[in-house]
Design an enzyme around this catalytic site. Structure first.
Site, PDB file in Angstrom:
ATOM      1  N   CYS A 171       0.921  -1.302   0.045  1.00  0.00           N
ATOM      2  CA  CYS A 171      -0.121   0.018   0.193  1.00  0.00           C
ATOM      3  C   CYS A 171       0.837   1.133   0.027  1.00  0.00           C
ATOM      4  O   CYS A 171       2.130   1.086   0.647  1.00  0.00           O
ATOM      5  CB  CYS A 171      -0.857  -0.008   1.272  1.00  0.00           C
ATOM      6  SG  CYS A 171      -2.150   1.356   1.388  1.00  0.00           S
ATOM      7  N   GLU A 205       1.551  -5.125  -4.993  1.00  0.00           N
ATOM      8  CA  GLU A 205       0.528  -6.289  -4.744  1.00  0.00           C
ATOM      9  C   GLU A 205      -0.689  -5.749  -5.946  1.00  0.00           C
ATOM     10  O   GLU A 205      -1.019  -4.617  -6.027  1.00  0.00           O
ATOM     11  CB  GLU A 205       0.100  -6.171  -3.616  1.00  0.00           C
ATOM     12  CG  GLU A 205      -1.014  -6.849  -3.069  1.00  0.00           C
ATOM     13  CD  GLU A 205      -1.263  -7.025  -1.507  1.00  0.00           C
ATOM     14  OE1 GLU A 205      -2.561  -7.204  -1.297  1.00  0.00           O
ATOM     15  OE2 GLU A 205      -0.456  -6.671  -0.729  1.00  0.00           O
TER      16      GLU A 205
END
Length: 309
Positions: A171, A205
């Site tokens: 993130c 991700e």
């Protein structure tokens, strides 16, 4: 787990907040209770709701210590807290410094409260972020700007300590007050610098948000073009590009395809063909923006599992 925050709908929400109008969902219910965050010398309009404890979530303005990220209900409580707060920067190891810009590595297990508070703050500016409390499996790389008062939060990215998919970033956030300065690209570049130090390719991700994908495509394009510009031979392989950039093969191939640099030969094999002048022109335009760049020689870091060995 996702990404950046400057799309038209987000700007519309900012304008609504500035005009004193709450952002509402389709059924007419308000999705924002905390309307502003006082953070250092800034008062920032929030974009999304964050799961702060209910007694804090009812406050229209939340007051945060910019160093330890503790949240409070009033400016009086914040002033009292500042008198005794021991921190003047993130509670981790400073692993990179270039002038006023530093990066700290913060372990989610050793500094659980700080990392949870960081995730709660980030949720107010990220639409799909889901990590709040389970921070122990993650490392947080916190970028700051320093002055005589301390190290002030600019943005951060998180990374799993052990990723089975070789993700080098989970993130990422640049605070709204520091956006459009090149810090998002700097954080992405730093994540790949760590991958190079680990001697393995990495990738963010998946899936990426639309804005996250745009940010990464911009970074990948520059990284690949920079390697092509250095090519002084008749051919270059994907393996050579990967060795230089630590990008995953899929990301390299998709970048070359988006640039129309992949061609198919008469024998059915594929190759890379590009215009050197086009590459130089694109890189010249990027350099003209004057954004900060990572200096690998300034990194002082040992990979997490090497430390444990």
């Amino acid at each position: 787990m996702v990404f950046f925050n400057a799309a038209t709908d987000v700007l519309t929400k900012q304008n609504d907040l500035a005009n004193g109008e709450p952002v509402v969902t389709e059924d007419g219910s308000s999705i924002l209770k905390i309307r502003h965050v006082c953070f250092g010398k800034w008062k920032i309009g929030t974009w999304y709701a964050a799961p702060y404890p209910e007694e804090y979530n009812q406050q229209p303005v939340l007051y945060l210590c910019e160093f330890c990220l503790k949240y409070m209900k009033s400016p009086f409580m914040l002033r009292r807290h500042k008198l005794k707060c021991p921190l003047r920067g993130p509670p981790g190891n400073e692993i990179y410094r270039d002038g006023k810009v530093s990066v700290f590595e913060v372990d989610g297990r050793k500094n659980k409260i700080y990392c949870q508070n960081l995730c709660l703050l980030a949720k107010m500016f990220l639409d799909h972020k889901t990590l709040y409390y389970d921070v122990e499996p993650f490392l947080f790389y916190v970028m700051t700007e320093s002055d005589e008062d301390g190290f002030h939060l600019v943005g951060y990215f998180s990374k799993e300590k052990r990723s089975s998919s070789n993700y080098n970033l989970s993130c990422i956030l640049t605070l709204p007050i520091h956006q459009r300065k090149g810090y998002g690209n700097l954080l992405i570049d730093f994540s790949y610098l760590l991958s190079k130090k680990e001697s393995k390719p990495g990738s963010p991700e998946k899936p990426l948000s639309d804005l996250g994908l745009l940010s990464y495509r911009s970074y990948w394009r520059r990284a690949v073009l920079a390697e092509l510009s250095k090519c002084d031979q008749e051919s270059i392989s994907l393996e050579e590009i990967q060795a230089a950039t630590s990008m995953a093969f899929d990301d390299i191939v998709s970048t070359l395809a988006n640039l129309d640099f992949i061609v198919r030969g008469d024998d059915g094999t594929f190759g890379i063909r590009f215009s050197a002048s086009l590459v130089e022109d694109y890189l010249r335009k990027l350099d003209a923006k004057g954004y900060p760049v990572i200096k690998p020689q300034n990194l002082r870091w040992t990979p997490f599992f090497s430390k444990k060995a």
